[in-house]
Write a protein that holds these residues in place. Structure first.
Motif, PDB file in Angstrom:
ATOM      1  N   LEU A 147       0.863  -1.190   0.000  1.00 55.27           N
ATOM      2  CA  LEU A 147       0.000   0.000   0.000  1.00 55.27           C
ATOM      3  C   LEU A 147       0.893   1.231   0.000  1.00 55.27           C
ATOM      4  CD1 LEU A 147      -2.132  -0.894   3.146  1.00 55.27           C
ATOM      5  CD2 LEU A 147      -2.505  -1.703   0.820  1.00 55.27           C
ATOM      6  N   GLY A 148       0.332   2.340  -0.425  1.00 55.33           N
ATOM      7  CA  GLY A 148       1.078   3.592  -0.393  1.00 55.33           C
ATOM      8  C   GLY A 148       1.581   3.952   1.005  1.00 55.33           C
ATOM      9  N   SER A 149       0.826   3.574   2.032  1.00 58.68           N
ATOM     10  CA  SER A 149       1.170   3.941   3.409  1.00 58.68           C
ATOM     11  C   SER A 149       2.079   2.915   4.075  1.00 58.68           C
ATOM     12  CB  SER A 149      -0.113   4.071   4.230  1.00 58.68           C
ATOM     13  OG  SER A 149      -0.820   2.851   4.235  1.00 58.68           O
ATOM     14  N   ARG A 150       2.813   2.138   3.266  1.00 58.17           N
ATOM     15  CA  ARG A 150       3.585   0.996   3.797  1.00 58.17           C
ATOM     16  C   ARG A 150       4.518   1.351   4.954  1.00 58.17           C
ATOM     17  NH1 ARG A 150       5.577   2.710  -0.981  1.00 58.17           N
ATOM     18  NH2 ARG A 150       4.146   1.456  -2.210  1.00 58.17           N
ATOM     19  N   GLY A 151       5.028   2.573   4.983  1.00 60.42           N
ATOM     20  CA  GLY A 151       5.942   2.943   6.060  1.00 60.42           C
ATOM     21  C   GLY A 151       5.234   3.264   7.361  1.00 60.42           C
ATOM     22  N   SER A 152       3.955   3.598   7.293  1.00 60.54           N
ATOM     23  CA  SER A 152       3.207   4.018   8.478  1.00 60.54           C
ATOM     24  C   SER A 152       2.202   2.977   8.955  1.00 60.54           C
ATOM     25  CB  SER A 152       2.439   5.309   8.182  1.00 60.54           C
ATOM     26  OG  SER A 152       3.282   6.283   7.622  1.00 60.54           O
ATOM     27  N   CYS A 153       1.563   2.289   8.032  1.00 59.32           N
ATOM     28  CA  CYS A 153       0.503   1.365   8.442  1.00 59.32           C
ATOM     29  C   CYS A 153       1.115   0.150   9.126  1.00 59.32           C
ATOM     30  CB  CYS A 153      -0.335   0.954   7.235  1.00 59.32           C
ATOM     31  SG  CYS A 153       0.551   0.005   5.988  1.00 59.32           S
ATOM     32  N   SER A 154       0.312  -0.508   9.974  1.00 61.61           N
ATOM     33  CA  SER A 154       0.803  -1.697  10.672  1.00 61.61           C
ATOM     34  C   SER A 154       0.160  -2.938  10.079  1.00 61.61           C
ATOM     35  CB  SER A 154       0.462  -1.607  12.161  1.00 61.61           C
ATOM     36  OG  SER A 154      -0.930  -1.807  12.338  1.00 61.61           O
ATOM     37  N   ILE A 155       0.868  -4.053  10.182  1.00 62.19           N
ATOM     38  CA  ILE A 155       0.344  -5.304   9.626  1.00 62.19           C
ATOM     39  C   ILE A 155      -0.945  -5.708  10.347  1.00 62.19           C
ATOM     40  CG2 ILE A 155       1.829  -6.755  11.095  1.00 62.19           C
ATOM     41  CD1 ILE A 155       0.805  -7.527   7.447  1.00 62.19           C
ATOM     42  N   GLY A 156      -1.039  -5.401  11.648  1.00 67.14           N
ATOM     43  CA  GLY A 156      -2.273  -5.714  12.372  1.00 67.14           C
ATOM     44  C   GLY A 156      -3.451  -4.931  11.830  1.00 67.14           C
ATOM     45  N   GLY A 157      -3.210  -3.668  11.517  1.00 64.60           N
ATOM     46  CA  GLY A 157      -4.258  -2.856  10.908  1.00 64.60           C
ATOM     47  C   GLY A 157      -4.599  -3.351   9.512  1.00 64.60           C
ATOM     48  N   ASN A 158      -3.584  -3.735   8.747  1.00 64.62           N
ATOM     49  CA  ASN A 158      -3.834  -4.290   7.407  1.00 64.62           C
ATOM     50  C   ASN A 158      -4.763  -5.501   7.488  1.00 64.62           C
ATOM     51  OD1 ASN A 158      -0.302  -3.900   6.553  1.00 64.62           O
ATOM     52  ND2 ASN A 158      -1.938  -2.410   6.330  1.00 64.62           N
ATOM     53  N   VAL A 159      -4.471  -6.378   8.450  1.00 64.33           N
ATOM     54  CA  VAL A 159      -5.256  -7.613   8.566  1.00 64.33           C
ATOM     55  C   VAL A 159      -6.640  -7.300   9.128  1.00 64.33           C
ATOM     56  CG1 VAL A 159      -5.382  -9.822   9.788  1.00 64.33           C
ATOM     57  CG2 VAL A 159      -3.226  -9.096   8.731  1.00 64.33           C
ATOM     58  N   SER A 160      -6.677  -6.412  10.103  1.00 60.53           N
ATOM     59  CA  SER A 160      -7.933  -6.073  10.755  1.00 60.53           C
ATOM     60  C   SER A 160      -8.908  -5.406   9.786  1.00 60.53           C
ATOM     61  CB  SER A 160      -7.614  -5.124  11.911  1.00 60.53           C
ATOM     62  OG  SER A 160      -8.581  -5.191  12.881  1.00 60.53           O
ATOM     63  N   THR A 161      -8.368  -4.697   8.807  1.00 56.58           N
ATOM     64  CA  THR A 161      -9.218  -4.038   7.813  1.00 56.58           C
ATOM     65  C   THR A 161      -9.218  -4.775   6.479  1.00 56.58           C
ATOM     66  OG1 THR A 161      -7.380  -2.642   7.083  1.00 56.58           O
ATOM     67  CG2 THR A 161      -8.762  -1.762   8.833  1.00 56.58           C
ATOM     68  N   ASN A 162      -8.521  -5.904   6.414  1.00 56.33           N
ATOM     69  CA  ASN A 162      -8.401  -6.657   5.157  1.00 56.33           C
ATOM     70  C   ASN A 162      -7.962  -5.740   4.025  1.00 56.33           C
ATOM     71  OD1 ASN A 162      -8.493  -8.774   3.314  1.00 56.33           O
ATOM     72  ND2 ASN A 162     -10.677  -8.504   2.907  1.00 56.33           N
ATOM     73  N   ALA A 163      -6.830  -5.106   4.200  1.00 55.59           N
ATOM     74  CA  ALA A 163      -6.330  -4.138   3.219  1.00 55.59           C
ATOM     75  C   ALA A 163      -6.073  -4.793   1.867  1.00 55.59           C
ATOM     76  CB  ALA A 163      -5.039  -3.505   3.747  1.00 55.59           C
ATOM     77  N   GLY A 164      -6.097  -3.971   0.834  1.00 59.69           N
ATOM     78  CA  GLY A 164      -5.940  -4.483  -0.530  1.00 59.69           C
ATOM     79  C   GLY A 164      -4.610  -4.068  -1.133  1.00 59.69           C
ATOM     80  N   GLY A 165      -4.651  -3.044  -1.985  1.00 61.84           N
ATOM     81  CA  GLY A 165      -3.419  -2.551  -2.592  1.00 61.84           C
ATOM     82  C   GLY A 165      -3.267  -2.955  -4.036  1.00 61.84           C
ATOM     83  N   ASN A 166      -2.002  -2.893  -4.491  1.00 69.06           N
ATOM     84  CA  ASN A 166      -1.729  -2.952  -5.932  1.00 69.06           C
ATOM     85  C   ASN A 166      -1.643  -4.350  -6.524  1.00 69.06           C
ATOM     86  OD1 ASN A 166      -1.474  -0.163  -5.914  1.00 69.06           O
ATOM     87  ND2 ASN A 166       0.701  -0.274  -5.385  1.00 69.06           N
ATOM     88  N   ARG A 167      -1.477  -5.375  -5.707  1.00 71.45           N
ATOM     89  CA  ARG A 167      -1.198  -6.690  -6.280  1.00 71.45           C
ATOM     90  C   ARG A 167      -2.284  -7.712  -5.974  1.00 71.45           C
ATOM     91  NH1 ARG A 167       4.130  -5.886  -3.976  1.00 71.45           N
ATOM     92  NH2 ARG A 167       5.402  -4.741  -5.482  1.00 71.45           N
TER      93      ARG A 167
END
Lengths: 477, 477
Positions: A147-167
């Motif tokens: 994701l664009g916010s890769r330096g700031s976002c946390s993996i727990g937040g990614n999983v908790s929100t089921n993040a998507g992104g470019n791939r």
């Protein structure tokens, strides 16, 4: 906004929380909780640009045991709890609630284990996404979520929100990267479901309860991730297309020719590219104007896997599907293609206030949706900018809407109604990757049936009977 | 075995069920229910070779509405319901319960919709897997889930049990093929969650509740499936290896060289291959004896994607990783490799009674597990056959155990204890792909923590508070 009883008597609630924590564990560090003005501004809000909310207390645990102690203490004192990751969310999902406790994972960080042979990794929830990507790379492997916010976002937040992104087109969303997880229930029970096996059919797969639940069922503390083989090379191209049928045709043709080798397919409508190029004073990639553009990325693996992209695009151009195409000869050229797509994050600073949308739509109707949505928005705000782009291969359309005439007072609610009503008509989703939080909650019924929402409530009541876990997010309190 | 009150007074229970159904819908077809001796033998059991159970009635609905009517009538009369698909399960998950209603999906069949552009399909739950595969092929696409029982098993059963099969290493299990589904809750409520979008983050993803729940939370009636690009060619090879480290090395090397192009990796221990070859009088693939064998399959996509497998295997042989390798030059030669793996389904007929196991293990410890398990089994049954093979790339090991001296009275319980205790010690899963049903239920705690099982029970109570949905399966009643 969901209030808790502690709102009436904050001092008493705080004392009770302190006492419960002290009773829970004499070894808990004194800086586990901070209160009042000592709570940093950054913990009062996410990236949704909604007004900040000061919670009763902020907890910053360093271990699962400390998370459990905080949740037990909150249960004993009847306090609401809002888990926080990197606070990069866009739907107010991690905003504190007044009178409640914000539970930040910012100190629960680190990669605990990398198994290169098994291609798995165990990470703590607060670990920044970029650190996870780097740890995979160091093991000769690849963690594809990006994701664009890769330096700031946390993996727990990614999983908790089921993040998507470019791939997502090739690797799926955050959910698809998770083999197992550990979560703490609202009553403080630690549930260890840190499965590392690709296949494990032993009863309900409870990790899926917590993934995408935006912290409303429990707090994710550790995650077992699946890693992927690292591509040996990436081929990137920017294609120009005459019409939407050609854009869909290009997607189909690349899927057929490259199968899982197609790892990105980013579509951009002409209004998007024109606006970005002129606003940021970028070089126009093509001399002529075209109706649609697409950034495509093909991954290659191992020795002898020669690039087939030039031949493929050459043929598709001969067939008339593509009007023009640029193939990146260097990483720098590839980065220049991606810049057109990623610089949109800075558009607000350059162009002024705007409202952005994250929508899911069947690819076959996305063009008609864009036309309809633009016409409806412009029927009310004739000067409106209506920029469309997105991960077409995974049904994800982003929209940016802005009425210059409205200046700093963009009619967000009006845009919302026009756009989400159109989403409903087209059978789409009001949130492809950002989640619901509170900002999209009024429109949940536009994309989910009453029976689906009823099942969500059954699950919420089962795991969080007191409704203290991130109250008011996703579902009304 | 879970009994229901109807056991005491079956005639009254039947009358009540008939009355409830008649009240529910005067238009329901008269053959929706059959009773007593009219219930076909095939609906009394699955493929687990456990004793058949005759239910009070068998329902064979042709539509979601009929499924809902049956479930409502069962709710009104307090009857247990057991959903049935193709009845090819191996853990007794679809066995009727005495005094309950078997709800067969065998008439709820057909592909409702194929969207070639969006690469999605809507199918009814009772549709045989093979028909789903064929419909995808007719649309120029590919449905990758594949099991030996493809002609008999139903897609609803595949999803309900989260079936695995031969291509999980690349495409995942049944769960990963599902975009959305429709299910009927125990009270007859139809939950339409037929999402067709790859990205849809609008609240809890409730399809995951029903996938892999083995019919204990509701009855799946329709499924939205994701389709894949069809490979242009498949390369198959049979490799011979000197030791387990080389087998793991081959898996890593192929992953690095082919990435997602590696679509199968089937490992076979020497005792497995020797037994199969001699029992079925097959030609030995290699003149010499080797310690391990692997069938590998590489998928290629589109024009110009030349086979890189011969070069890769040549290099790996020079490195000493592989002792010998055969590359299939024709489909028939590839089929001959797969025959060594698939003919094991007929071993029982040839060799006599045996017990088979489906286990999940980290690849790094699988060899030590096989040695330990064999030693423990042979400590009690010195003559025991202990054949190991499986989808190593997705952590799946199959075992076949048989003591010739025990003849038709194989010590299943003793084998179970020896093997499942070893699975627990090695941090494995007692079921990689077959599920729990009732036969593995006593060992659920070997692979799942008490807290995980507690969460499962919370979910079960939330969706099926009366415990009437496939009672006693997965969790104790």
């Amino acid at each position: 906004m969901t209030d808790t009883p502690s709102l009436d008597r904050p001092a008493e609630a705080l004392d009770a929380l302190r006492a419960a924590l002290a009773a829970a564990g004499p070894d808990l560090p004194p800086d586990l909780l901070v209160f009042g003005d000592a709570i940093p501004e950054r913990n009062l809000q996410d990236w949704s640009r909604q007004p900040p909310v000061r919670p009763l207390a902020l907890a910053r645990p360093r271990s699962t045991q400390e998370v459990a102690a905080v949740l037990r203490a909150c249960a004993q004192t009847g306090l609401a709890v809002v888990p926080q990751g990197g606070l990069t969310g866009l739907v107010r999902g991690a905003h504190p609630v007044a009178g409640g406790v914000a539970l930040s994972m910012e100190r629960l960080t680190g990669v605990e284990e990398v198994d290169a042979e098994g291609a798995t990794m165990i990470v703590r929830a607060g670990t920044p996404l970029q650190q996870v990507q780097q740890a995979a790379e160091q093991a000769g492997l690849f963690f594809p979520l990006d994701l664009g916010s890769r330096g700031s976002c946390s993996i727990g937040g990614n999983v908790s929100t089921n993040a998507g992104g470019n791939r997502v087109i090739r690797y799926g969303t955050a959910r698809d990267q998770v083999l197992g997880l550990e979560a703490v229930l609202p009553d403080g029970t630690v549930v260890n479901a840190l499965n590392r096996l690709v296949k494990n059919n032993t009863g309900y797969d409870i990790k899926h309860l917590f993934i995408g639940a935006e912290g409303t069922l429990g707090a994710i503390t550790r995650i077992a991730l699946r890693l992927q083989p690292r591509p040996a090379a990436l081929d990137a191209a920017l294609c120009a297309l005459p019409d939407y049928a050609s854009l869909l045709g290009l997607l189909s043709a690349l899927r057929a020719r490259f199968g899982p080798g197609l790892t990105s397919f980013e579509a951009m409508w002409d209004e998007y590219l024109d606006t970005i190029v002129s606003t940021f004073d970028l070089r126009r990639p093509f001399a002529a104007a075209h109706r649609f553009y697409a950034i495509v990325e093909i991954s290659r693996f191992g020795a002898g896997d020669e690039s087939r992209l030039p031949d493929a695009l050459g043929e598709l151009m001969e067939q008339g599907l593509i009007e023009d195409a640029l193939i990146a000869q260097t990483e720098r050229e590839a980065a220049a293609f991606w810049q057109i797509r990623e610089i949109v994050g800075d558009l607000r600073q350059k162009a002024g206030p705007l409202v952005s949308y994250d929508i899911g739509l069947p690819a076959g109707v996305t063009d008609r949706f864009v036309e309809t949505s633009a016409a409806r928005v412009r029927a009310q705000w004739p000067d409106a900018m209506h920029l469309a782009y997105g991960h077409l291969g995974d049904n994800n359309l982003h929209l940016i809407v802005r009425s210059p005439a409205c200046g700093s007072d963009q009619p967000r609610d009006g845009f919302d109604r026009a756009i989400y009503d159109t989403v409903r008509e087209f059978g789409g989703s009001i949130s492809a990757e950002h989640g619901i939080g509170t900002t999209k909650r009024p429109y949940l019924g536009h994309s989910r049936s009453p029976e689906e929402i009823a099942v969500m409530r059954m699950v919420k009541r089962a795991l969080d009977p007191e409704g203290r876990m991130n109250p008011g997010k996703v579902l009304e309190g």
